[in-house]
Design an enzyme around this catalytic site. Structure first.
Site, PDB file in Angstrom:
ATOM      1  N   HIS A 158       0.818  -1.215   0.000  1.00  0.00           N
ATOM      2  CA  HIS A 158       0.000   0.000   0.000  1.00  0.00           C
ATOM      3  C   HIS A 158       0.848   1.258   0.000  1.00  0.00           C
ATOM      4  O   HIS A 158       0.375   2.329   0.320  1.00  0.00           O
ATOM      5  CB  HIS A 158      -0.961   0.007   1.195  1.00  0.00           C
ATOM      6  CG  HIS A 158      -1.684  -1.287   1.395  1.00  0.00           C
ATOM      7  ND1 HIS A 158      -1.232  -2.267   2.240  1.00  0.00           N
ATOM      8  CD2 HIS A 158      -2.810  -1.765   0.813  1.00  0.00           C
ATOM      9  CE1 HIS A 158      -2.052  -3.319   2.187  1.00  0.00           C
ATOM     10  NE2 HIS A 158      -3.012  -3.047   1.337  1.00  0.00           N
TER      11      HIS A 158
HETATM   12  S1  FES Z   1       1.716  -0.576   3.304  1.00  0.00           S
HETATM   13 FE1  FES Z   1       0.114  -1.951   3.755  1.00  0.00          FE
HETATM   14  S2  FES Z   1       1.177  -3.690   4.483  1.00  0.00           S
HETATM   15 FE2  FES Z   1       2.758  -2.259   4.105  1.00  0.00          FE
END
Ligand code: FES
Length: 199
Positions: A158
């Protein structure tokens, strides 16, 4: 053995990654050092893991398994150490004040989050949803990272970013810095992960 090569007898993430290095940014292949891999018995027991770091050169990183988790050992260059205090304004918790008992042992509550400035020892699991971030140790613009990237770790799940001390950047999904596990140096070349007090 290259950065991506894997000994099939070990977990996929156990290996050694080469960083920017001192050779003008040229990543050099480094042979896998068997002592980076703890014994099966030690892994099963969750016992402290002893690691020989004598072959780790400035700019290189090794990964070992401790209690089923990947633990990174990054030997930072003097230049990388010098950059750390300059990043504070971009970080969510530059002084490791959040969840200190859980994430940062007292001896690592400093800019490098480490016992020795040159070595980062951190659990390579993102504080968002538990992916293992990728090492992006080289500084400079590269796809998906800020143009003024100083080197660090990028979680592709993410988009969270961490610096070379495992400190999380502001405005990313991950809420906290990476965990620094208990650890201690038995000598200049021997690191013990999972224990930080002399018996
Ligand atoms: S940014 Fe979501 S698990 Fe690392």
């Amino acid at each position: 053995m290259s950065q991506d090569a894997v000994d099939p007898s070990r977990r996929a993430w156990v290996g050694i990654a080469c960083g920017a290095g001192a050779l003008g940014g040229v990543a050099a292949a480094v042979p896998f050092v068997s002592s980076f891999a703890p014994s099966e018995r030690a892994k099963a027991a969750g016992a402290p893991v002893e690691v020989d770091i004598s072959s780790l050169k400035p700019g290189e990183m090794a990964t070992v398994e401790w209690r089923g988790k990947p633990v990174w050992i990054l030997r930072r260059t003097p230049e990388q150490v010098a950059e750390l205090p300059k990043l504070d304004a971009k970080l969510a918790d530059p002084d490791s004040k959040r969840k200190p008992d859980e994430l940062t042992p007292e001896y690592a509550r400093n800019k490098g989050r480490s016992r020795k400035p040159e070595y980062l020892v951190a659990v390579g699991i993102c504080s968002h949803l538990g992916c293992s971030p990728s090492a992006k140790l080289a500084a400079g613009a590269q796809p998906g990272l800020p143009e003024d990237w100083h080197g660090g770790f990028f979680c592709p799940c993410h988009g969270s970013m961490f610096d070379l001390a495992g400190r999380v950047f502001k405005n990313v999904p991950a809420p906290d810095n990476l965990e620094v596990p208990p650890h201690m140096y038995l000598s200049d070349s021997k690191l013990l992960i999972g224990e930080d007090k002399k018996a």
